[in-house]
Design an enzyme around this catalytic site. Structure first.
Site, mmCIF file in Angstrom:
data_model
loop_
_atom_site.group_PDB
_atom_site.id
_atom_site.type_symbol
_atom_site.label_atom_id
_atom_site.label_comp_id
_atom_site.label_asym_id
_atom_site.label_seq_id
_atom_site.Cartn_x
_atom_site.Cartn_y
_atom_site.Cartn_z
ATOM 1 N N GLU A 1 71.427 23.355 -12.107
ATOM 2 C CA GLU A 1 70.786 24.672 -12.097
ATOM 3 C C GLU A 1 71.591 25.670 -11.274
ATOM 4 O OE1 GLU A 1 68.473 25.806 -13.873
ATOM 5 O OE2 GLU A 1 67.146 24.180 -14.508
ATOM 6 N N LYS B 1 56.502 30.687 -12.474
ATOM 7 C CA LYS B 1 55.925 29.901 -13.561
ATOM 8 C C LYS B 1 55.376 28.559 -13.085
ATOM 9 C CE LYS B 1 59.532 30.203 -16.381
ATOM 10 N NZ LYS B 1 60.349 30.169 -17.612
ATOM 11 N N HIS C 1 65.999 16.631 -15.876
ATOM 12 C CA HIS C 1 65.988 18.008 -16.371
ATOM 13 C C HIS C 1 67.358 18.667 -16.255
ATOM 14 C CE1 HIS C 1 64.712 22.068 -17.230
ATOM 15 N NE2 HIS C 1 65.197 22.478 -16.059
#
Length: 397
Positions: A213, A171, A295
């Site tokens: 993550e 992406k 993030h």
């Protein structure tokens, strides 16, 4: 053969031909085709050593290269980047680009496209090189997907979150208005070169940001990875993944786990995706909190909330919940943010339902290392879970 007497390709060329007609004479066509995608992700130590040919050869034969570099990375490594291409005798141009969430916009994409145009890169044989964190790679990837409709590029992530997340998938994207990554494409890099030595320059907060993550993968699918983080997570931050603290296994398991999930569903035809764990409420919270939350920090707050929600549903035992929250604190990640209130969480869930085509498809942990999906979350349940998390976060702190 007259134009109105076209033979049905299925009869003429076999069922796998891919072009099918309707009517006699023909009045409609169905085109069936597929785009084969192959890309490489490889650990490449000392990628900027002139003796290492990997960067020069990635994505094509050695030749001219446009190198787009995060401005902070350029301050640290600009001379080495230039020296690498000089030593290997490659014509190159370095484009320095500020890269953070507030400039993750189409204006940055246009800046990259302008540099591609000025440099005059060929359509297939001169891949653009993107060196930086997730924002930089997303911007360059989107520019390359648009320029001449498809230009190859190579990623060299320099942050932990780039190395284990943004650098290994397909992406690209930029923010649009108040929405995170609302504009984007699927355009995987031809190659991604992972060099953990870049992590030696990261500050602890950005290491923790990437560890969020990694924790996502541990919680939803890899119990062994969770145990490694629990045992050595603090040392990994202190040593910046440069010491003997099981950093190699953590990175390999994180990258492999991500690619295992992406490969069968690269284009997201299936919208139940375990890698969406931590990404149901965090996009809205992150954008409304800018620039306060990174993030990974927003993802962690989301995971803390859904861990509590899962425990209230009986999917996670209270002791497991406490271990998860304790590990988040060990990794120096936030459990709570004031935006975790009914209006923001409600807006986030509404937007997520639209993004997932009318259903919640909410990933939830099952124990530690497993997961499931929910479609029946109510506003009351969400609010009660947020209230409980706020209390637990205060106790934990």
């Amino acid at each position: 053969m007259p134009a109105n007497r076209i033979t049905h390709p299925r009869a003429a060329h076999g069922a796998d031909h891919g072009l099918f007609t309707l009517g006699e004479p023909v009045t409609a066509w169905t085109v069936s085709t597929a785009l084969p995608v192959t890309y490489e992700v490889a650990f490449t130590p000392q990628v900027l050593s002139p003796a290492n040919p990997a960067l020069a050869q990635a994505g094509g034969h050695p030749g001219r290269r446009l190198v787009v570099v995060d401005s902070h990375v350029h301050e640290l490594f600009g001379d080495r980047i230039h020296g690498y291409f000089e030593a290997r005798g490659l014509e190159h141009r370095i484009c320095v680009l500020p890269a953070h969430e507030q400039v993750k916009t189409m204006d940055s994409v246009f800046r990259v496209a302008e540099q591609m145009d000025r440099f005059g890169i060929s359509r297939r044989g001169e891949p653009v090189i993107a060196m930086g964190g997730g924002v930089l790679m997303d911007v360059v990837g989107l520019a390359c997907s648009l320029y001449r409709r498809s230009t190859p590029f190579v990623r060299v992530p320099t942050t932990l979150i780039g190395l284990v997340d943004a650098g290994v998938g397909a992406k690209t994207g930029v923010n649009f208005g108040p929405h995170k990554n609302r504009l984007g494409t699927y355009h995987p890099a031809t190659a991604t070169l992972l060099d953990p030595s870049f992590l030696a320059t990261l500050d602890p907060r950005h290491l923790s940001n990437g560890l969020a993550e990694i924790l996502k993968i541990a919680l939803i699918k890899d119990r062994r990875l969770f145990d490694l983080l629990e045992q050595r997570g603090e040392a990994l931050i202190e040593q910046r993944f440069q010491g003997p603290a099981a950093g190699g296994e953590v990175l390999v398991r994180a990258v492999h786990g991500m690619l295992q999930e992406l490969q069968p569903n690269l284009w997201e035809h299936r919208l139940e995706r375990s890698m969406d764990y931590g990404h149901s409420f965090s996009p809205t919270v992150e954008m409304r909190a800018l620039p306060e939350l990174l993030h990974g920090e927003a993802v962690c707050v989301d995971m803390a909330l859904t861990t509590v929600l899962a425990q209230r549903r009986g999917l996670v035992e209270p002791g497991q919940r406490d271990r998860i929250l304790a590990l988040m604190r060990t990794l120096r990640l936030p459990l709570w943010h004031p935006l975790m209130e009914p209006e923001t969480l409600g807006d986030a869930l509404t937007d997520t339902i639209r993004h997932r085509d009318g259903r919640q498809r909410l990933p939830l942990p099952v124990g530690i290392g497993g997961g499931c999906f929910a479609d029946d979350l109510t506003a009351d349940e969400l609010g009660d879970s947020a209230d409980e998390l706020r209390e637990l976060a205060c106790v934990t702190q």
